[in-house]
Motif scaffolding. Structure first.
Motif, PDB file in Angstrom:
ATOM      1  N   SER A   1       0.838  -1.204   0.000  1.00 18.75           N
ATOM      2  CA  SER A   1       0.000   0.000   0.000  1.00 18.75           C
ATOM      3  C   SER A   1       0.868   1.248   0.000  1.00 18.75           C
ATOM      4  CB  SER A   1      -0.884   0.061   1.252  1.00 18.75           C
ATOM      5  OG  SER A   1      -1.846  -0.950   1.283  1.00 18.75           O
ATOM      6  N   TRP A   2       0.259   2.329  -0.453  1.00 21.43           N
ATOM      7  CA  TRP A   2       0.837   3.658  -0.293  1.00 21.43           C
ATOM      8  C   TRP A   2      -0.117   4.504   0.533  1.00 21.43           C
ATOM      9  CZ3 TRP A   2       5.475   5.618  -1.008  1.00 21.43           C
ATOM     10  CH2 TRP A   2       6.358   4.983  -1.896  1.00 21.43           C
ATOM     11  N   TYR A   3       0.479   5.248   1.472  1.00 15.22           N
ATOM     12  CA  TYR A   3      -0.264   6.175   2.310  1.00 15.22           C
ATOM     13  C   TYR A   3       0.399   7.547   2.215  1.00 15.22           C
ATOM     14  CZ  TYR A   3      -2.277   2.101   4.746  1.00 15.22           C
ATOM     15  OH  TYR A   3      -2.935   0.936   5.058  1.00 15.22           O
ATOM     16  N   ARG A   4      -0.411   8.577   2.440  1.00 13.99           N
ATOM     17  CA  ARG A   4       0.138   9.898   2.626  1.00 13.99           C
ATOM     18  C   ARG A   4      -0.255  10.414   4.005  1.00 13.99           C
ATOM     19  NH1 ARG A   4      -2.107  14.515  -1.264  1.00 13.99           N
ATOM     20  NH2 ARG A   4      -1.337  15.809   0.458  1.00 13.99           N
ATOM     21  N   GLN A   5       0.645  11.137   4.630  1.00 17.50           N
ATOM     22  CA  GLN A   5       0.402  11.677   5.955  1.00 17.50           C
ATOM     23  C   GLN A   5       0.388  13.191   5.904  1.00 17.50           C
ATOM     24  OE1 GLN A   5       3.158  10.401   8.999  1.00 17.50           O
ATOM     25  NE2 GLN A   5       2.431  11.903  10.472  1.00 17.50           N
TER      26      GLN A   5
ATOM     27  N   GLN B   1      -4.891   6.103   2.844  1.00 19.53           N
ATOM     28  CA  GLN B   1      -4.413   5.187   1.816  1.00 19.53           C
ATOM     29  C   GLN B   1      -4.628   5.770   0.428  1.00 19.53           C
ATOM     30  OE1 GLN B   1      -6.495   1.424   0.857  1.00 19.53           O
ATOM     31  NE2 GLN B   1      -4.645   0.377   1.521  1.00 19.53           N
ATOM     32  N   ILE B   2      -3.599   5.683  -0.404  1.00 12.96           N
ATOM     33  CA  ILE B   2      -3.663   6.207  -1.765  1.00 12.96           C
ATOM     34  C   ILE B   2      -4.037   5.089  -2.741  1.00 12.96           C
ATOM     35  CG2 ILE B   2      -2.391   7.369  -3.609  1.00 12.96           C
ATOM     36  CD1 ILE B   2      -0.472   8.386  -1.412  1.00 12.96           C
ATOM     37  N   TYR B   3      -3.230   4.050  -2.754  1.00 17.12           N
ATOM     38  CA  TYR B   3      -3.445   2.888  -3.606  1.00 17.12           C
ATOM     39  C   TYR B   3      -2.975   1.651  -2.844  1.00 17.12           C
ATOM     40  CZ  TYR B   3      -4.669   4.736  -8.243  1.00 17.12           C
ATOM     41  OH  TYR B   3      -5.320   5.288  -9.312  1.00 17.12           O
ATOM     42  N   TYR B   4      -3.465   0.522  -3.284  1.00 14.68           N
ATOM     43  CA  TYR B   4      -2.959  -0.729  -2.747  1.00 14.68           C
ATOM     44  C   TYR B   4      -2.870  -1.773  -3.845  1.00 14.68           C
ATOM     45  CZ  TYR B   4      -7.954  -1.883  -2.510  1.00 14.68           C
ATOM     46  OH  TYR B   4      -9.269  -2.085  -2.811  1.00 14.68           O
ATOM     47  N   SER B   5      -2.146  -2.830  -3.529  1.00  9.20           N
ATOM     48  CA  SER B   5      -1.961  -3.909  -4.505  1.00  9.20           C
ATOM     49  C   SER B   5      -2.042  -5.242  -3.779  1.00  9.20           C
ATOM     50  CB  SER B   5      -0.607  -3.769  -5.186  1.00  9.20           C
ATOM     51  OG  SER B   5      -0.319  -4.919  -5.956  1.00  9.20           O
ATOM     52  N   MET B   6      -2.781  -6.175  -4.377  1.00 10.55           N
ATOM     53  CA  MET B   6      -2.949  -7.495  -3.770  1.00 10.55           C
ATOM     54  C   MET B   6      -1.959  -8.502  -4.320  1.00 10.55           C
ATOM     55  SD  MET B   6      -5.756  -5.571  -4.086  1.00 10.55           S
ATOM     56  CE  MET B   6      -6.665  -6.071  -5.546  1.00 10.55           C
TER      57      MET B   6
ATOM     58  N   ASP C   1      -5.575  -1.351  -6.873  1.00  9.61           N
ATOM     59  CA  ASP C   1      -6.859  -0.669  -6.786  1.00  9.61           C
ATOM     60  C   ASP C   1      -6.711   0.601  -5.966  1.00  9.61           C
ATOM     61  OD1 ASP C   1     -10.252  -2.006  -6.430  1.00  9.61           O
ATOM     62  OD2 ASP C   1      -9.497  -0.109  -7.232  1.00  9.61           O
ATOM     63  N   LYS C   2      -7.695   1.474  -6.131  1.00 13.03           N
ATOM     64  CA  LYS C   2      -7.644   2.777  -5.493  1.00 13.03           C
ATOM     65  C   LYS C   2      -7.948   2.681  -4.006  1.00 13.03           C
ATOM     66  CE  LYS C   2      -9.236   5.103  -9.688  1.00 13.03           C
ATOM     67  NZ  LYS C   2     -10.338   5.903 -10.302  1.00 13.03           N
ATOM     68  N   GLY C   3      -7.288   3.555  -3.262  1.00 11.31           N
ATOM     69  CA  GLY C   3      -7.601   3.731  -1.861  1.00 11.31           C
ATOM     70  C   GLY C   3      -8.525   4.920  -1.685  1.00 11.31           C
ATOM     71  N   ASP C   4      -8.313   5.677  -0.620  1.00 10.85           N
ATOM     72  CA  ASP C   4      -9.207   6.786  -0.313  1.00 10.85           C
ATOM     73  C   ASP C   4      -8.878   8.072  -1.065  1.00 10.85           C
ATOM     74  OD1 ASP C   4      -9.229   5.685   3.117  1.00 10.85           O
ATOM     75  OD2 ASP C   4     -10.681   5.277   1.526  1.00 10.85           O
TER      76      ASP C   4
ATOM     77  N   TYR D   1      -2.370  10.354  -8.644  1.00 10.94           N
ATOM     78  CA  TYR D   1      -1.340   9.331  -8.451  1.00 10.94           C
ATOM     79  C   TYR D   1      -1.574   8.141  -9.367  1.00 10.94           C
ATOM     80  CZ  TYR D   1      -0.868  11.835  -4.003  1.00 10.94           C
ATOM     81  OH  TYR D   1      -0.715  12.808  -3.036  1.00 10.94           O
ATOM     82  N   LYS D   2      -0.493   7.465  -9.677  1.00 10.30           N
ATOM     83  CA  LYS D   2      -0.553   6.187 -10.375  1.00 10.30           C
ATOM     84  C   LYS D   2       0.380   5.222  -9.686  1.00 10.30           C
ATOM     85  CE  LYS D   2      -0.213   5.834 -14.775  1.00 10.30           C
ATOM     86  NZ  LYS D   2       0.258   5.972 -16.177  1.00 10.30           N
ATOM     87  N   VAL D   3       0.096   3.940  -9.855  1.00 13.33           N
ATOM     88  CA  VAL D   3       0.985   2.914  -9.313  1.00 13.33           C
ATOM     89  C   VAL D   3       1.107   1.806 -10.346  1.00 13.33           C
ATOM     90  CG1 VAL D   3       0.487   3.324  -6.869  1.00 13.33           C
ATOM     91  CG2 VAL D   3      -0.941   1.732  -8.192  1.00 13.33           C
ATOM     92  N   SER D   4       2.103   0.969 -10.133  1.00 15.36           N
ATOM     93  CA  SER D   4       2.232  -0.237 -10.942  1.00 15.36           C
ATOM     94  C   SER D   4       2.831  -1.329 -10.076  1.00 15.36           C
ATOM     95  CB  SER D   4       3.101   0.012 -12.174  1.00 15.36           C
ATOM     96  OG  SER D   4       4.449   0.231 -11.785  1.00 15.36           O
ATOM     97  N   ARG D   5       2.548  -2.568 -10.430  1.00 18.81           N
ATOM     98  CA  ARG D   5       3.105  -3.704  -9.678  1.00 18.81           C
ATOM     99  C   ARG D   5       3.503  -4.772 -10.705  1.00 18.81           C
ATOM    100  NH1 ARG D   5       1.539  -6.263  -4.604  1.00 18.81           N
ATOM    101  NH2 ARG D   5       3.438  -7.274  -3.832  1.00 18.81           N
ATOM    102  N   LYS D   6       4.665  -4.583 -11.266  1.00 17.56           N
ATOM    103  CA  LYS D   6       5.162  -5.512 -12.280  1.00 17.56           C
ATOM    104  C   LYS D   6       5.968  -6.642 -11.668  1.00 17.56           C
ATOM    105  CE  LYS D   6       5.158  -2.403 -16.244  1.00 17.56           C
ATOM    106  NZ  LYS D   6       4.090  -1.583 -15.667  1.00 17.56           N
TER     107      LYS D   6
END
Lengths: 118, 113
Positions: free
Chosen positions: B33-37, B45-50, B56-59, B64-69
């Protein structure tokens, strides 16, 4: 949606004394975890203590203990024999039990800055 | 040593200049996951990955974008940063749905001018 509220932006305590940080949460679920995290000036997030909602017994970790009131949706942290090293930002956090679509998401409160006076 | 690493730790940039914050974990965790404080808001939570290629999107995903290669890496991409993305960012990982222990990275302090 779950929410977590910490109503004390700042707290202070004398060294060796006891302090209690408050946290309330809102959820419609019956199974979940609750956590207290410590964030010292280094910014590292450190897990202090956790509580499983199905457990009636309050969790304890050395000088740290919680008062978990499930019906009231309250989860306070008590720090006994406070030490200078306890000075930090403390976050209360909620996480639903396994399953569903939250995938381990933590919902945090706003944080409480704890100052310890020598 | 089990850990989550983030780079850079500090970054000052200008509006609109694309940037990437890297996150890597060495515990073979599926979930990241990514969080911002932000002051007064705690961590969100910004994004998470299973798992690889599953995100998928967080709150607060806007901007933002993410990738999980790869399983170990979960970069956070800001394609056109704006000043309201000035924040402290944390990457976190855990092993499975029931695991309560989340491992946090050391944080990245981002300033967008």
């Amino acid at each position: 949606a779950q929410t977590v509220t910490q109503s004390q932006p700042e707290m202070s305590v004398q060294e060796a004394e006891t302090v209690t940080l408050s946290c309330t949460y809102d959820t419609s679920e019956s199974d979940y975890y609750l956590f207290w995290y410590k964030q010292p000036p280094s910014r590292q997030m450190i897990l202090v203590i956790r509580q499983e909602a199905y457990k009636q017994q309050n969790a304890t970790e050395n000088r740290f203990s919680v008062n978990f009131q499930k019906a009231a949706k309250s989860f306070s942290l008590k720090i006994s024999d406070s030490q200078l090293g306890d000075a930090a930002m403390y976050f209360c956090a909620y996480r639903r039990w396994a399953g569903g679509t939250s995938y381990g998401k933590l919902t945090f409160g706003q944080g409480t800055i704890l100052t310890v006076h020598p | 040593e089990a850990q989550v690493t983030q780079n850079p730790r500090y970054l000052i940039t200008v509006t609109g200049k694309k940037l990437t914050v890297t996150c890597s974990q060495n515990m073979n965790h599926e979930y990241m996951s990514w969080y911002r404080q932000d002051p007064g808001l705690g961590l969100r939570q910004i994004y998470y990955s299973m798992n690889v290629e599953v995100t998928d999107k967080g709150d607060v995903p806007e901007g933002y974008k993410v990738s999980r290669k790869e399983k170990r890496n979960f970069p956070l991409i800001l394609e056109s940063p704006s000043p309201n993305q000035t924040s402290l960012y944390f990457c976190a990982s855990h092993s499975d749905r029931s695991s309560y222990e989340q491992y946090f990275g050391p944080g990245t302090r981002l300033t967008v001018t």
